[in-house]
Write a protein that holds these residues in place. Structure first.
Motif, short mmCIF file in Angstrom:
data_model
loop_
_atom_site.label_atom_id
_atom_site.label_comp_id
_atom_site.label_asym_id
_atom_site.label_seq_id
_atom_site.Cartn_x
_atom_site.Cartn_y
_atom_site.Cartn_z
N TRP A 98 3.23 -3.34 1.36
CA TRP A 98 2.58 -3.34 2.67
C TRP A 98 1.12 -3.76 2.58
CZ3 TRP A 98 5.80 -3.68 6.38
CH2 TRP A 98 7.01 -3.00 6.36
N ALA A 99 0.42 -3.32 1.54
CA ALA A 99 -0.99 -3.69 1.40
C ALA A 99 -1.14 -5.20 1.23
CB ALA A 99 -1.63 -2.94 0.23
N ALA A 110 -0.33 -6.93 4.52
CA ALA A 110 -1.43 -6.76 5.46
C ALA A 110 -2.57 -7.73 5.16
CB ALA A 110 -1.94 -5.32 5.41
N GLN A 151 -4.95 -1.64 4.83
CA GLN A 151 -3.64 -1.16 5.23
C GLN A 151 -3.72 -0.23 6.44
OE1 GLN A 151 -1.30 0.25 1.96
NE2 GLN A 151 0.53 0.51 3.21
#
Length: 64
Positions: free
Chosen positions: A21-22, A25, A33
């Motif tokens: 996810w980081a 993003a 995030q």
């Protein structure tokens, strides 16, 4: 904001197997995030993890 969010959905729909996810993003233009999570929840009405678990194959489970 909408273009960034749509890019995330497009990448998820493309079948990104490992959800970092980081990294997702940052690659879509979010500052961090936490920023990503706030905007995702604002647009989708759910967290990114909830969206991923929903199994959407066409992106239409997200109300924009």
């Amino acid at each position: 904001r909408m273009f960034r969010f749509r890019r995330v959905i497009d990448l998820l729909q493309a079948g990104t197997r490992t959800l970092d996810w980081a990294q997702l993003a940052m690659s879509c233009g979010y500052f961090d995030q936490a920023h990503f999570n706030r905007e995702f929840r604002s647009f989708a009405g759910m967290t990114p993890s909830e969206y991923a678990a929903s199994g959407s194959v066409d992106g239409l489970t997200v109300l924009v």
